[in-house]
Motif scaffolding. Structure first.
Motif, mmCIF file in Angstrom:
data_model
loop_
_atom_site.group_PDB
_atom_site.id
_atom_site.type_symbol
_atom_site.label_atom_id
_atom_site.label_comp_id
_atom_site.label_asym_id
_atom_site.label_seq_id
_atom_site.Cartn_x
_atom_site.Cartn_y
_atom_site.Cartn_z
ATOM 1 N N LEU A 96 -2.141 0.596 -7.777
ATOM 2 C CA LEU A 96 -0.802 1.137 -7.982
ATOM 3 C C LEU A 96 0.227 0.148 -7.447
ATOM 4 C CD1 LEU A 96 -1.623 4.755 -6.822
ATOM 5 C CD2 LEU A 96 -0.736 4.180 -9.097
ATOM 6 N N VAL A 97 1.349 0.015 -8.132
ATOM 7 C CA VAL A 97 2.417 -0.891 -7.705
ATOM 8 C C VAL A 97 3.684 -0.077 -7.484
ATOM 9 C CG1 VAL A 97 3.807 -2.913 -8.294
ATOM 10 C CG2 VAL A 97 1.397 -2.800 -8.989
ATOM 11 N N ALA A 98 4.323 -0.287 -6.326
ATOM 12 C CA ALA A 98 5.487 0.518 -5.938
ATOM 13 C C ALA A 98 6.660 -0.380 -5.560
ATOM 14 C CB ALA A 98 5.120 1.413 -4.755
ATOM 15 N N PRO A 99 7.695 -0.477 -6.409
ATOM 16 C CA PRO A 99 8.832 -1.357 -6.126
ATOM 17 C C PRO A 99 9.967 -0.696 -5.333
ATOM 18 C CG PRO A 99 8.340 -1.184 -8.497
ATOM 19 C CD PRO A 99 7.712 -0.040 -7.793
ATOM 20 N N MET A 118 3.004 -2.726 -2.499
ATOM 21 C CA MET A 118 4.458 -2.607 -2.408
ATOM 22 C C MET A 118 5.067 -3.889 -2.981
ATOM 23 S SD MET A 118 4.752 -1.309 1.560
ATOM 24 C CE MET A 118 3.986 -2.846 2.162
ATOM 25 N N ALA A 119 6.158 -3.731 -3.739
ATOM 26 C CA ALA A 119 6.766 -4.917 -4.333
ATOM 27 C C ALA A 119 8.183 -5.171 -3.833
ATOM 28 C CB ALA A 119 6.772 -4.793 -5.864
ATOM 29 N N ASN A 120 8.818 -4.194 -3.209
ATOM 30 C CA ASN A 120 10.225 -4.367 -2.824
ATOM 31 C C ASN A 120 10.593 -3.262 -1.848
ATOM 32 O OD1 ASN A 120 12.909 -5.248 -2.819
ATOM 33 N ND2 ASN A 120 13.446 -3.974 -4.571
ATOM 34 N N VAL A 121 10.033 -3.320 -0.648
ATOM 35 C CA VAL A 121 10.073 -2.164 0.255
ATOM 36 C C VAL A 121 10.691 -2.537 1.603
ATOM 37 C CG1 VAL A 121 8.604 -0.584 1.563
ATOM 38 C CG2 VAL A 121 8.162 -0.983 -0.852
ATOM 39 N N GLY A 142 1.522 -5.524 0.471
ATOM 40 C CA GLY A 142 2.481 -6.004 -0.517
ATOM 41 C C GLY A 142 3.600 -6.807 0.082
ATOM 42 N N PHE A 143 4.845 -6.491 -0.330
ATOM 43 C CA PHE A 143 5.990 -7.321 0.005
ATOM 44 C C PHE A 143 7.141 -6.483 0.554
ATOM 45 C CE2 PHE A 143 3.405 -9.614 -2.874
ATOM 46 C CZ PHE A 143 3.531 -10.951 -2.522
#
Length: 332
Positions: A96-99, A118-121, A142-143
């Motif tokens: 799963l990808v979460a921005p 995480m893409a933008n958290v 993530g990021f």
């Protein structure tokens, strides 16, 4: 008799081997499924969504052949996120990808086993998404976008443009988890620079004009728009229009993509498309067997500054040369 027995064994063995081939073939043909959730409509987030897809292509993936992308869009409605999260978990996607932080929250409540990138958290440790940046220790990695730090930088830029700034309005949505962090950082930065912060709130699109009018009534000299969640980005034109109507210099704590062109006076933040592109690498590593708890949370490496000269002229402002020289995007 022996011949028949041998023939029977050979035939049986051959049948067993042939029976196993389809199973192995199915394993080899498994196409990883990646679920990605967006708050805003697809038309709004397409530059960021396309950046993630480009990251997958750079790694050799071909959509619908070697990877399947299950994209979901909440159309700017935060209340839809829990249902979307549960739908993707039921679909048994591989990753799963979460921005956004609020998306991570919904996915975290829906699953503790499916890996989440995480893409933008903002502040993944503070929100309990991971145990530490270096050792996440959960199914999430993530990021981080350093959103809080961006708030302070935007305030510095506004002060540089508005030397007489004494009262700053900060627009937040109290329904999202990042709002308190944004206000805390804004107040800390304002104390250092010697002026006051006045929060104004918007929970839905209909609140924007009233929030900006409130800032004007409170004699605020500028407005900082926190774009940590999709509602503000989706309605950026509406916020910019309200700011222009009330002659309120507005800065957006976000990269200039879609903001400078829409008329935002200032916009500064981490390069979101770059983070989405890089997050594809973590998706790839997880698909190939890496565990999210072992992948350290990374931080942005690119930041962008945008300015709009037309907006400045309409407000009777001159953008300092020091800002223009640093700007990545200048709209005339």
């Amino acid at each position: 008799m022996n011949m028949r027995r041998r023939e029977f064994i050979i035939i049986l063995g051959g049948a067993t081997t042939l029976g196993a081939l389809p199973a192995r073939a199915q394993q080899r043909e498994h196409v990883p499924r990646v679920g990605i959730v967006w708050i805003a409509p697809q038309s709004v987030v397409s530059p960021f969504h396309d950046a993630f897809r480009a990251g997958l292509r750079e790694l050799g993936y071909i959509e619908d052949r070697t990877i399947a992308l299950e994209a979901r869009f909440a159309q700017g409605k935060l209340e839809l996120l829990p249902g979307i999260a549960e739908e993707l978990v039921r679909a048994r996607v591989d990753v799963l990808v979460a921005p956004a932080s609020v998306i991570v929250q919904s996915l975290k409540q829906a699953t503790t086993t499916i890996p989440i990138v995480m893409a933008n958290v903002t502040d993944p440790v503070g929100f309990g998404f991971v145990k530490s940046l270096q050792h996440p220790g959960t199914n999430i990695t993530g990021f981080s976008n350093l959103m809080v730090e961006q708030v302070g930088k935007n305030i510095e830029l506004l002060r540089e443009m508005l030397p007489g700034l004494m009262r700053l309005a900060v627009l937040v949505n109290p329904a999202v988890p990042d709002a308190a962090l944004v206000l805390r950082e804004a107040r800390a930065s304002a104390r250092v620079l010697g002026f006051a912060v006045h929060p104004v709130e918007a929970r839905q699109a209909e609140d924007f004009d009233g929030a900006v009018r409130q800032a004007s009534d409170q004699k605020c000299d500028g407005l900082l728009v926190s774009t940590v969640e999709g509602l503000f980005f989706v309605n950026r034109a509406r916020i910019i229009e309200a700011a222009a109507k009330h002659r309120m210099p507005a800065a957006f704590a976000a990269p200039p993509f879609g903001l400078a062109e829409a008329g935002a006076l200032l916009s500064y933040g981490a390069n979101t498309p770059d983070m989405l592109r890089r997050s594809a690498r973590y998706v790839d590593r997880i698909i190939k067997g890496a565990k999210p708890e072992d992948l350290p949370v990374q931080q942005p490496v690119k930041f962008e500054l945008g300015v709009n000269l037309k907006a400045a002229k309409a407000l009777g402002l001159a953008i300092p040369t020091s800002i223009l020289l640093r700007a990545d995007e200048v709209v005339e």
